[in-house]
Scaffold this motif. Structure first.
Motif, PDB file in Angstrom:
ATOM      1  N   HIS A 133      99.890  37.160  77.890  1.00  0.00           N
ATOM      2  CA  HIS A 133     101.135  36.943  77.141  1.00  0.00           C
ATOM      3  C   HIS A 133     101.031  35.600  76.432  1.00  0.00           C
ATOM      4  N   GLU A 154     118.523  35.710  77.458  1.00  0.00           N
ATOM      5  CA  GLU A 154     118.696  37.053  78.043  1.00  0.00           C
ATOM      6  C   GLU A 154     117.795  38.071  77.353  1.00  0.00           C
ATOM      7  N   LEU A 172     114.094  37.525  78.254  1.00  0.00           N
ATOM      8  CA  LEU A 172     113.794  38.024  79.602  1.00  0.00           C
ATOM      9  C   LEU A 172     113.631  39.546  79.592  1.00  0.00           C
ATOM     10  N   ARG A 173     114.511  40.240  78.880  1.00  0.00           N
ATOM     11  CA  ARG A 173     114.392  41.711  78.767  1.00  0.00           C
ATOM     12  C   ARG A 173     113.109  42.094  78.035  1.00  0.00           C
ATOM     13  N   ASP A 174     112.796  41.354  76.968  1.00  0.00           N
ATOM     14  CA  ASP A 174     111.560  41.631  76.220  1.00  0.00           C
ATOM     15  C   ASP A 174     110.348  41.536  77.140  1.00  0.00           C
ATOM     16  N   ARG A 175     110.289  40.473  77.884  1.00  0.00           N
ATOM     17  CA  ARG A 175     109.134  40.247  78.760  1.00  0.00           C
ATOM     18  C   ARG A 175     109.040  41.311  79.831  1.00  0.00           C
ATOM     19  N   ALA A 176     110.179  41.682  80.414  1.00  0.00           N
ATOM     20  CA  ALA A 176     110.186  42.712  81.458  1.00  0.00           C
ATOM     21  C   ALA A 176     109.771  44.076  80.905  1.00  0.00           C
ATOM     22  N   GLY A 177     110.003  44.289  79.619  1.00  0.00           N
ATOM     23  CA  GLY A 177     109.698  45.580  79.017  1.00  0.00           C
ATOM     24  C   GLY A 177     108.275  45.748  78.532  1.00  0.00           C
ATOM     25  N   GLN A 196     104.621  46.567  78.881  1.00  0.00           N
ATOM     26  CA  GLN A 196     103.727  47.265  79.806  1.00  0.00           C
ATOM     27  C   GLN A 196     102.328  46.663  79.714  1.00  0.00           C
ATOM     28  N   ASP A 197     101.659  46.578  80.849  1.00  0.00           N
ATOM     29  CA  ASP A 197     100.310  46.015  80.879  1.00  0.00           C
ATOM     30  C   ASP A 197      99.284  47.081  80.542  1.00  0.00           C
ATOM     31  N   ALA A 253     110.619  33.097  86.277  1.00  0.00           N
ATOM     32  CA  ALA A 253     109.843  33.726  85.200  1.00  0.00           C
ATOM     33  C   ALA A 253     108.370  33.364  85.362  1.00  0.00           C
TER      34      ALA A 253
END
Length: 179
Positions: free
Chosen positions: A8, A67, A70-75, A77-78, A111
């Motif tokens: 990332h 906010e 944080l959602r972007d990062r959680a979404g 996929q590796d 994070a």
């Protein structure tokens, strides 16, 4: 650092310094790119109430940007490839610290860190343009750039300043630097 976080990569720096253009080129080359939360918020706010615009309520804007980032990062996929973030969580946290005095350690708590190398677009007055989503002047952009550099330094990221060159050469520089 987790294997995912190592891929990332943040592209940050001066507003109007060519970050989004560089990231569009990386996207066209097949790399995954996460667009800047701030631009998306401004577009949505200009269609709605306009209450969380940075030139009206910087704190509300920064909170929404944190906010969203944080959602972007959680979404993400590796899949084992590089993911490039146009600004994102740390930039949003720096804005929140500036607007409301909320420390980076509080807004970044929990994070995962990003890749240790952060690419910084330097101030580039010849590129800088105002538009509906960028209403601040060049001097304000440079001030923000210095806040970002200082914050990334405090967080122990390695800053690599992008050369003032063509988009193609900048993209090659980023990829060569990452190896």
């Amino acid at each position: 650092m987790s294997p995912v976080a190592r891929r990332h990569v943040i592209v940050s720096g001066c507003s109007g310094g060519g970050k989004s253009t560089l990231l569009a080129a990386l996207d066209r080359a097949g790399y995954r790119v996460v667009t800047e939360p701030g631009r998306r918020i401004v577009e949505a706010e200009m269609q709605g109430t306009g209450a969380a615009l940075p030139w009206i309520d910087l704190e509300a804007f920064a909170r929404r940007a944190v906010e969203m980032a944080l959602r972007d990062r959680a979404g993400v996929q590796d899949d084992g490839s590089w993911v490039f973030f146009d600004r994102g969580l740390i930039d949003a946290s720096v804005a929140l610290e500036h607007a409301a005095g909320i420390s980076l350690s509080d807004s970044l708590a929990g994070a995962a860190p990003f890749h240790r190398t952060v690419f910084m677009a330097p101030p580039w007055p010849e590129l800088y343009r105002n538009d509906a989503a960028r209403q601040h002047g060049f001097d304000a952009a440079v001030d923000e750039y210095h806040r970002l550099c200082a914050a990334y330094d405090r967080l122990n990221y390695r800053l690599v300043h992008l050369p003032k060159t063509s988009v193609r050469e900048r993209a090659a520089f980023v990829l060569d630097t990452l190896g």
